[in-house]
Design a protein around this motif. Sequence first.
Motif, PDB file in Angstrom:
ATOM      1  N   ASN A 352       0.804  -1.233   0.000  1.00 37.39           N
ATOM      2  CA  ASN A 352       0.000   0.000   0.000  1.00 37.39           C
ATOM      3  C   ASN A 352       0.833   1.276   0.000  1.00 37.39           C
ATOM      4  OD1 ASN A 352      -2.351  -1.574   0.103  1.00 37.39           O
ATOM      5  ND2 ASN A 352      -2.321  -1.644   2.335  1.00 37.39           N
ATOM      6  N   LYS A 353       1.950   1.260   0.742  1.00 36.32           N
ATOM      7  CA  LYS A 353       2.753   2.470   0.909  1.00 36.32           C
ATOM      8  C   LYS A 353       4.133   2.368   0.279  1.00 36.32           C
ATOM      9  CE  LYS A 353       0.522   3.370   5.396  1.00 36.32           C
ATOM     10  NZ  LYS A 353       0.761   3.524   6.857  1.00 36.32           N
ATOM     11  N   LYS A 354       4.451   1.204  -0.279  1.00 39.50           N
ATOM     12  CA  LYS A 354       5.772   0.947  -0.872  1.00 39.50           C
ATOM     13  C   LYS A 354       6.897   1.058   0.156  1.00 39.50           C
ATOM     14  CE  LYS A 354       3.750   0.656  -4.863  1.00 39.50           C
ATOM     15  NZ  LYS A 354       3.443  -0.690  -5.389  1.00 39.50           N
ATOM     16  N   CYS A 355       6.560   0.844   1.414  1.00 31.56           N
ATOM     17  CA  CYS A 355       7.553   0.993   2.469  1.00 31.56           C
ATOM     18  C   CYS A 355       7.053   0.340   3.757  1.00 31.56           C
ATOM     19  CB  CYS A 355       7.832   2.479   2.722  1.00 31.56           C
ATOM     20  SG  CYS A 355       8.970   2.812   4.087  1.00 31.56           S
ATOM     21  N   TYR A 356       7.961  -0.283   4.513  1.00 33.56           N
ATOM     22  CA  TYR A 356       7.649  -0.682   5.887  1.00 33.56           C
ATOM     23  C   TYR A 356       8.895  -0.517   6.747  1.00 33.56           C
ATOM     24  CZ  TYR A 356       9.639  -5.375   4.826  1.00 33.56           C
ATOM     25  OH  TYR A 356      10.452  -6.421   4.461  1.00 33.56           O
ATOM     26  N   LYS A 357       8.678  -0.443   8.052  1.00 34.68           N
ATOM     27  CA  LYS A 357       9.784  -0.203   8.978  1.00 34.68           C
ATOM     28  C   LYS A 357       9.689  -1.153  10.149  1.00 34.68           C
ATOM     29  CE  LYS A 357      12.064   3.463  11.642  1.00 34.68           C
ATOM     30  NZ  LYS A 357      12.046   4.903  11.994  1.00 34.68           N
ATOM     31  N   LEU A 358      10.781  -1.839  10.443  1.00 29.92           N
ATOM     32  CA  LEU A 358      10.844  -2.715  11.603  1.00 29.92           C
ATOM     33  C   LEU A 358      11.081  -1.900  12.872  1.00 29.92           C
ATOM     34  CD1 LEU A 358      13.205  -5.583  10.316  1.00 29.92           C
ATOM     35  CD2 LEU A 358      10.710  -5.460  10.185  1.00 29.92           C
ATOM     36  N   THR A 359      10.718  -2.453  13.995  1.00 31.24           N
ATOM     37  CA  THR A 359      11.083  -1.838  15.267  1.00 31.24           C
ATOM     38  C   THR A 359      12.573  -2.070  15.504  1.00 31.24           C
ATOM     39  OG1 THR A 359      10.700  -3.835  16.585  1.00 31.24           O
ATOM     40  CG2 THR A 359       8.791  -2.398  16.172  1.00 31.24           C
ATOM     41  N   GLN A 360      13.155  -1.350  16.457  1.00 34.32           N
ATOM     42  CA  GLN A 360      14.568  -1.537  16.777  1.00 34.32           C
ATOM     43  C   GLN A 360      14.839  -2.948  17.276  1.00 34.32           C
ATOM     44  OE1 GLN A 360      17.398   0.418  16.285  1.00 34.32           O
ATOM     45  NE2 GLN A 360      15.893   1.451  14.985  1.00 34.32           N
ATOM     46  N   ASN A 361      13.916  -3.500  18.047  1.00 39.11           N
ATOM     47  CA  ASN A 361      14.085  -4.875  18.531  1.00 39.11           C
ATOM     48  C   ASN A 361      14.036  -5.883  17.385  1.00 39.11           C
ATOM     49  OD1 ASN A 361      14.347  -4.106  21.189  1.00 39.11           O
ATOM     50  ND2 ASN A 361      12.196  -4.418  21.701  1.00 39.11           N
ATOM     51  N   GLU A 362      13.150  -5.629  16.422  1.00 40.29           N
ATOM     52  CA  GLU A 362      13.054  -6.525  15.261  1.00 40.29           C
ATOM     53  C   GLU A 362      14.328  -6.457  14.422  1.00 40.29           C
ATOM     54  OE1 GLU A 362       8.198  -6.581  14.543  1.00 40.29           O
ATOM     55  OE2 GLU A 362       9.432  -5.006  13.620  1.00 40.29           O
ATOM     56  N   LEU A 363      14.839  -5.236  14.218  1.00 45.29           N
ATOM     57  CA  LEU A 363      16.078  -5.083  13.457  1.00 45.29           C
ATOM     58  C   LEU A 363      17.233  -5.803  14.156  1.00 45.29           C
ATOM     59  CD1 LEU A 363      17.811  -3.913  11.201  1.00 45.29           C
ATOM     60  CD2 LEU A 363      18.001  -1.788  12.535  1.00 45.29           C
TER      61      LEU A 363
END
Length: 485
Positions: A352-363
Amino acid sequence: MKLTQTRLQEKEKAQEVYLSDALLSPSSAHGGLYAPQNLPTVSSEKFAELAKLNYDELALYIIKLFDFDIKDEIFKQAIKRYKNFDKPNEPVEFKKLDENLYINELYHGPTRAFKDMALQPFGEILSKLASEKKENYLIMCATSGDTGPATLKTFANCANIKVVCLYPALGTSEVQRLQMVCMQGENLKTIGINGNFDDAQRALKSLLASEKFKSELAKNELKLSAANSVNFGRILFQIIYHIYAYTRLLKDGLKHDESFDIIVPSGNFGNALGAYYAKKIGAKIDKIKIASNANKILTEFFTTGIYDISNKKLIKTISPAMDILISSNVERLLFDKFGAKRTKELMDELNNKKCYKLTQNELAELQKDFQAEFCTDDECEKYIAQWIKKGVAIDPHTATCLKMVDKKRTTVVTSTAHWVKFAPSMLKASNIKANNEKDALSNLAKKFGEKVPESIMLLFETPVLHPDVIDQDQIENKILEWIKK
């Protein structure tokens, strides 16, 4: 063992399927994939025993651990496809390049690329399953240069199977293009598209999910499947050669409590995912290092936790099989780390947005296993030239790995393609001139003290059987026209 869907809504029960079902119908709910919920494990003591096996024996041992629903005899027949490789008893050639540095050469199959390692046995299995079910299948693939030739080759003239291969008309090397447009087989259709690999892959996924397209195929007694690494059947065989690399290191003196790093040139992430699964099974891999070219989407993702294609345009490089922005198999990694519900959230954001971001813990969780870097074309050419001086010919994809070598660590570079498929880049790095690509290959082979495979040289004399190049909105109609003939 069954496979489960990678995307799940709140309060939804996960659908589980047998491998035979996932092979023949690889797309799961909500546009997702199928992946294992758990993986089998192998102890250090057992690995010491496995180091004594040849490749075929090791492959069958690992496959049996999964306890899939497909008969052992079918897997045994599938593995026999490796007899067509350069060395019938050694489809993978594992070599020491330098102190602590090894190379796992995966390109010794019929189309000179690592895709043969998975697609040769995969083709045998899929064909057998279709015959057993007395069903006919249209197998589709989208390619950035190597999946296409390997898919066409494995299914050529197979009963119960038709194949359509989509490739970016201006997005492959000349040898890769010739391998596809000259491929013989009445059940094969190669179509060039005006666009890049991501466009081809998007078209593939759209058709796999299209009930209208499936309905049209059904009128012609065809069902739909895919040969890309969206199909877990591909990933299964990609796990094995990373485990094989570990057993070869053990044979070479690596202690059972020592780890090693593995560097993978990555585009669609299937090869790297295979290394991750191999690590979970028990291979003592410390870091899986992801090497990218100038399309550094994976470098950005594993460094920042942000997967953002909103303002990116695909860059054409000298490593065309890695010219990819949407790496499908990252989804299976997200599923394994964070579960199906979180994976659906992230993939929905990407759609939908062509972008997603992981949390710091996920990274941080991803960075326990992965590092990433990218290599420019100029850097690749310098690495190729450096190794040519040492008498080693390395293709432009493998060259992207060399930036990440840590000389203090035992390291395996995953080599994915033979240099003969990328003559212009090799010429430039070698400072050799030639009138045409055929002469270039001959000149390069003399310099490297090698022989160009006859199958490659014959391409320049073989008639083009699949000349079509079309716009993306014509793909569905072109396929339906062909199957109705």
